[in-house]
Write a protein that holds these residues in place. Structure first.
Motif, mmCIF file in Angstrom:
data_model
loop_
_atom_site.group_PDB
_atom_site.id
_atom_site.type_symbol
_atom_site.label_atom_id
_atom_site.label_comp_id
_atom_site.label_asym_id
_atom_site.label_seq_id
_atom_site.Cartn_x
_atom_site.Cartn_y
_atom_site.Cartn_z
ATOM 1 N N ILE A 136 21.507 -36.081 9.086
ATOM 2 C CA ILE A 136 21.092 -34.896 8.373
ATOM 3 C C ILE A 136 22.063 -34.058 8.176
ATOM 4 C CG2 ILE A 136 19.340 -33.053 8.183
ATOM 5 C CD1 ILE A 136 17.991 -35.418 7.657
ATOM 6 N N ILE A 140 23.725 -32.543 4.821
ATOM 7 C CA ILE A 140 23.754 -30.856 4.615
ATOM 8 C C ILE A 140 25.378 -30.631 4.273
ATOM 9 C CG2 ILE A 140 24.044 -28.687 5.629
ATOM 10 C CD1 ILE A 140 21.552 -29.560 7.403
ATOM 11 N N ALA A 143 26.166 -31.784 0.904
ATOM 12 C CA ALA A 143 25.533 -30.849 -0.126
ATOM 13 C C ALA A 143 26.518 -29.634 -0.407
ATOM 14 C CB ALA A 143 24.101 -30.469 0.323
ATOM 15 N N TYR A 144 27.328 -29.219 0.678
ATOM 16 C CA TYR A 144 27.881 -28.036 0.787
ATOM 17 C C TYR A 144 29.115 -28.327 -0.277
ATOM 18 C CZ TYR A 144 31.988 -25.233 2.068
ATOM 19 O OH TYR A 144 33.116 -24.265 2.181
ATOM 20 N N LEU A 146 29.193 -30.495 -2.870
ATOM 21 C CA LEU A 146 28.619 -30.538 -4.234
ATOM 22 C C LEU A 146 28.224 -29.212 -4.822
ATOM 23 C CD1 LEU A 146 25.878 -33.538 -3.792
ATOM 24 C CD2 LEU A 146 27.783 -33.622 -5.306
ATOM 25 N N PHE A 147 27.937 -28.485 -3.798
ATOM 26 C CA PHE A 147 27.695 -27.172 -4.253
ATOM 27 C C PHE A 147 28.754 -26.342 -4.549
ATOM 28 C CE2 PHE A 147 26.243 -22.601 -2.614
ATOM 29 C CZ PHE A 147 25.523 -22.238 -3.935
ATOM 30 N N PHE A 160 29.549 -18.138 -1.634
ATOM 31 C CA PHE A 160 28.384 -18.664 -1.697
ATOM 32 C C PHE A 160 28.581 -19.903 -0.675
ATOM 33 C CE2 PHE A 160 26.156 -17.599 -6.046
ATOM 34 C CZ PHE A 160 26.501 -16.171 -5.765
ATOM 35 N N ILE A 163 28.382 -18.725 2.742
ATOM 36 C CA ILE A 163 26.942 -18.369 3.159
ATOM 37 C C ILE A 163 26.216 -19.721 3.566
ATOM 38 C CG2 ILE A 163 24.592 -17.459 2.474
ATOM 39 C CD1 ILE A 163 26.362 -15.329 0.747
ATOM 40 N N TYR A 164 26.318 -20.591 2.570
ATOM 41 C CA TYR A 164 25.771 -21.841 2.816
ATOM 42 C C TYR A 164 26.156 -22.578 4.425
ATOM 43 C CZ TYR A 164 23.463 -26.329 2.185
ATOM 44 O OH TYR A 164 22.680 -27.665 2.308
ATOM 45 N N PHE A 167 24.392 -20.973 7.269
ATOM 46 C CA PHE A 167 22.844 -21.516 7.211
ATOM 47 C C PHE A 167 22.912 -22.963 7.880
ATOM 48 C CE2 PHE A 167 19.791 -18.754 5.372
ATOM 49 C CZ PHE A 167 20.397 -17.963 5.193
ATOM 50 N N ALA A 168 23.900 -23.574 7.430
ATOM 51 C CA ALA A 168 23.814 -25.278 7.646
ATOM 52 C C ALA A 168 24.172 -25.171 9.190
ATOM 53 C CB ALA A 168 25.144 -26.006 6.890
ATOM 54 N N LEU A 170 23.505 -23.056 11.373
ATOM 55 C CA LEU A 170 22.535 -22.619 12.431
ATOM 56 C C LEU A 170 21.303 -23.701 12.368
ATOM 57 C CD1 LEU A 170 22.386 -19.067 11.238
ATOM 58 C CD2 LEU A 170 23.021 -19.902 13.325
ATOM 59 N N SER A 171 21.139 -24.422 11.243
ATOM 60 C CA SER A 171 20.046 -25.324 11.308
ATOM 61 C C SER A 171 20.392 -26.639 12.177
ATOM 62 C CB SER A 171 19.694 -25.728 9.761
ATOM 63 O OG SER A 171 20.613 -26.841 9.504
ATOM 64 N N LEU A 174 18.374 -26.761 15.755
ATOM 65 C CA LEU A 174 16.956 -26.725 15.184
ATOM 66 C C LEU A 174 16.578 -28.101 14.844
ATOM 67 C CD1 LEU A 174 16.454 -23.309 13.300
ATOM 68 C CD2 LEU A 174 15.180 -23.901 15.613
ATOM 69 N N THR A 175 17.600 -28.647 14.108
ATOM 70 C CA THR A 175 17.217 -30.282 13.588
ATOM 71 C C THR A 175 17.269 -31.151 14.801
ATOM 72 O OG1 THR A 175 18.377 -29.695 11.499
ATOM 73 C CG2 THR A 175 18.060 -31.916 11.968
#
Lengths: 248, 238, 244
Positions: A136, A140, A143-144, A146-147, A160, A163-164, A167-168, A170-171, A174-175
């Motif tokens: 995962i 993620i 995706a960064y 691609l974004f 941007f 920022i992503y 977030f990535a 920090l997750s 938790l994941t």
């Protein structure tokens, strides 16, 4: 004035060049040392036999990749936070270079894990929490990329993207924890809490030494690749700026 | 300080990716003054308006409104701006009255109802206030956009082509409104493609060519022909 | 603030400044605007609920012959459909404003821009919870399993808060990007893995009749997720509009 900057940039280029060469050589040596230690020096795991005993040796690469990816993603979140605070493009390039390197090393983790899982768990893929979490994580960060690619303005890209990336990162814990609670058959080598995990083994002195070599080797590999990519991104941006100046 | 320009723009540069849009714009609009910004499509008028309103940050240079910049004034400074832009800045599914009521809340109006009634009457939309904006004609939407911009009585009015989509009656209404709003405490900057309106409505005209202000002239004693000549000559490559 | 502006004549119609109460009033004004607009157009909620119902029926058919007991897959179906239906709504929150060009109107308002974020978040939360309220009875009919139990509802609310808090921020990030509609799920779904796993595990645990202490930690994960990401989103939201 222009000759001055030119000569100054030449010295700095030479400085980077030397650092890069030194890093590349060190990485190559460390990788060779790791191969030797992992395949020959480390004693075989005593409680395993046959294919499983042989396959266990990939563990050093696997763990090295894991640490390397962790360092890469730590570096990426550092870059993104510093960028958000200072708006210095160099730090955005650190984030991007770290993430690209991290994806490659992270894929190494997943691949070596899958190769090892076949003899140990009798399947390439399972919903093991660490496997899930690292896959995962790699997704993620893909995706960064691609974004970023979907944004035209360079500064918006940096903002941007940072920022992503925050977030990535920090997750990830938790994941990891939710995956771990969800389902687990992964041997936890250092915790001792999950020794009944299939394919687990006790760790001895030669193994510990080999592990340290792996950690050093992969940290060097990450640094060499990341700095190379960072310099390349720097040149790309500089080229783009020159092009802008030329056309305006 | 208080006699200085209400809108002050200094050395603004802005580029979008490879393309420089503004190359060092200086502009000052005094209180009580109406200035028209003229220029071909792509000259940078809209970008300049966005930068003055704080929607976009300049690469270099500074914008001050009444002596305060966005860096020091923060979001409270945005109270002083009324903007009419290319897009109406309205919500199609809400009625004219609901739209204004929404913005009245965002701007903390003291007596919202009275102010909304005033604005709707000012742009002659009172009879259609209960209808969804979706059902409005282009001109009516534009008039509601103007009502939205003046609702909170801002001292800085930025009107980006406010006359697009307006028929003659609508344009006359806008002209009358501008005269009514032209008080000693307000500065108005507007853009248009209509040269005779630019001359007749404003105190000064500024010509923006290729990201620079190349001409700044008072409209006193100026004829339409004068302005046309000026506009043609400014647009000619040097 | 300059002396000139605060002494001038044009201002008396407004109250300046503003404490937390005014901030909340503006958050609510934005939420209210969204709900009002949706009430007229029925764009978002309509699409979301129809999609959710369709997806549940399709899952029902897909598992019909292969899965012996429907309640085995019901938790997964509930959360998968919630996430996918949610993407459609979240795409619209800032996407609709970007399409109509009305975003500057909100950005020009004299308030901390995080009010826009919270206003949009509350509206999205409302739309998603409304969709879930419709989904639960449909799941009862199609999968013959009653998911309307207190802890499942609590997990749904906590999970949805986490989802819309990250989703609203990413919706703002992707609003002006190329290929917005496809970019949002790619960015959002991998970050939703903790919410998804916690939701599925908790729902399954409740259905299996486990005791509260067996699934308590999942509520902890969901709460931690919500707190962390709402805080970070609040901190970074204002930065989004600085370029461009």
């Amino acid at each position: 004035m222009s000759t001055q900057t030119l000569s100054a940039s030449k010295t700095s280029v030479r400085g980077w060049e030397m650092l890069q060469t030194a890093l590349n050589i060190a990485t190559a040596l460390a990788m060779a040392a790791l191969m030797w230690a992992a395949l020959l020096y480390a004693r075989p795991a005593l409680n395993l036999a046959g294919d499983e005993q042989l396959a266990q040796r990939i563990f050093y690469l696997h763990m090295g990749c894991n640490i390397g990816a962790l360092v890469a993603f730590l570096m990426s979140v550092t870059g993104s936070i510093v960028y958000l605070l200072t708006r210095d493009m160099d730090w955005d390039r650190v984030t991007q270079a770290s993430i690209e390197t991290g994806i490659i090393i992270g894929l190494g983790t997943v691949t070596t894990g899958a190769i090892w899982a076949k003899p140990a768990w009798n399947t390439f893929w399972t919903w093991d929490p660490r496997l899930t979490a690292s896959t995962i994580t790699v997704l993620i960060y893909i995706a960064y990329l691609l974004f970023r690619n979907g944004i035209d303005n360079r500064r918006t890209q940096a903002l941007f993207g940072s920022i992503y990336a925050l977030f990535a990162f920090l997750s990830i814990p938790l994941t990891y924890y939710s995956a771990r609670w969800f389902r687990s058959i992964h041997p936890v080598v250092f915790d001792g809490e999950n020794m009944e995990g299939q394919g687990g083994f006790n760790i001895g002195a030669t193994m510990t030494q080999t592990l340290w070599i792996a950690v050093v080797a992969f940290c060097l590999l990450f640094s060499a690749l990341m700095i190379m990519r960072w310099r390349q991104l720097r040149h790309e941006d500089a080229l783009e700026e020159l092009r802008e100046e030329f056309y305006s | 300080m208080s006699n200085q320009a209400l809108i002050s723009v200094q050395g603004i540069t802005k580029r979008f990716d490879r393309k420089p849009v503004l190359r060092g714009v200086d502009l000052a609009v005094a209180p009580g003054e109406i200035v028209t910004l003229l220029g071909a499509n792509g000259a940078g008028k809209t970008t300049l308006m966005r930068i003055i309103s704080g929607l976009s940050a300049p690469d270099r240079g500074e914008v001050q409104l009444g002596g305060a910049s966005f860096a020091t004034g923060g979001h409270e400074l945005r109270r002083y701006i009324g903007l009419v832009s290319h897009t109406p800045l309205l919500y199609d599914n809400l009625s004219g009255e609901e739209n204004l009521a929404f913005f009245a809340r965002l701007y903390d109006l003291v007596e919202p109802q009275a102010r909304i009634e005033w604005a709707l009457h000012a742009v002659d939309l009172w009879p259609r206030r209960r209808d969804a904006v979706r059902t409005y004609s282009r001109g009516m939407t534009q008039r509601l956009a103007i009502a939205r911009a003046i609702l909170h009585n801002p001292p800085v009015l930025l009107l980006d082509e406010p006359d697009t989509g307006l028929d003659q009656a609508g344009a006359d209404l806008l002209h009358g409104l501008l005269q009514q709003l032209d008080t000693a405490q307000r500065a108005v900057l507007f853009t248009t493609h209509n040269l005779s309106r630019a001359r007749a409505w404003a105190d000064r005209v500024a010509l923006l060519v290729d990201g620079r202000i190349v001409q700044m002239a008072s409209t006193v004693g100026m004829t339409d022909a004068d302005l046309q000549k000026l506009y043609r000559e400014a647009g000619r490559p040097a | 603030m300059s002396a000139y502006l605060s002494d001038g004549e044009p201002l008396p119609v407004m109250q300046t400044g503003g404490g937390p109460k005014r901030y909340l009033a503006k958050v609510w004004a934005i939420t209210r605007k969204e709900l009002q607009s949706e009430w007229r157009a029925k764009e978002v909620l309509g699409t979301m609920t129809v999609f959710a119902v369709l997806a549940i029926i399709i899952f029902g058919m897909a598992f019909d012959l292969r899965v012996p007991q429907p309640e085995m897959v019901a938790p997964g179906v509930l959360w998968v459909v919630t996430l996918f239906a949610g993407v459609m709504g979240l795409n619209r929150t800032f996407g609709a404003e970007a399409d109509r060009g009305s975003l500057p109107a909100l950005l020009l308002a004299p308030m901390d821009r995080s009010a826009i974020y919270f206003g949009k978040l509350l509206a999205s939360l409302f739309f998603m919870l409304a969709t879930e309220v419709i989904m639960l009875p449909i799941l009862l009919v199609i999968f013959d399993v009653n998911l309307m139990r207190p802890w499942i509802l609590a997990a749904l609310i906590l999970g949805t808060i986490g989802y819309v808090s990250v989703g609203s921020l990413f919706g703002a990030l992707t609003a002006s990007a190329r290929a917005r509609e496809t970019m949002l799920p790619i960015l959002l779904l991998p970050l939703m893995v903790p919410v998804f796993m916690a939701g599925v595990a908790l729902t399954g645990g409740v259905l299996d009749g486990r005791s509260f202490s067996d699934f308590r930690h999942w509520l902890g994960i969901l709460t931690a997720y919500d707190l962390i990401f709402v805080t970070i989103a609040f901190l970074v939201f204002d930065l989004i509009w600085q370029e461009g």
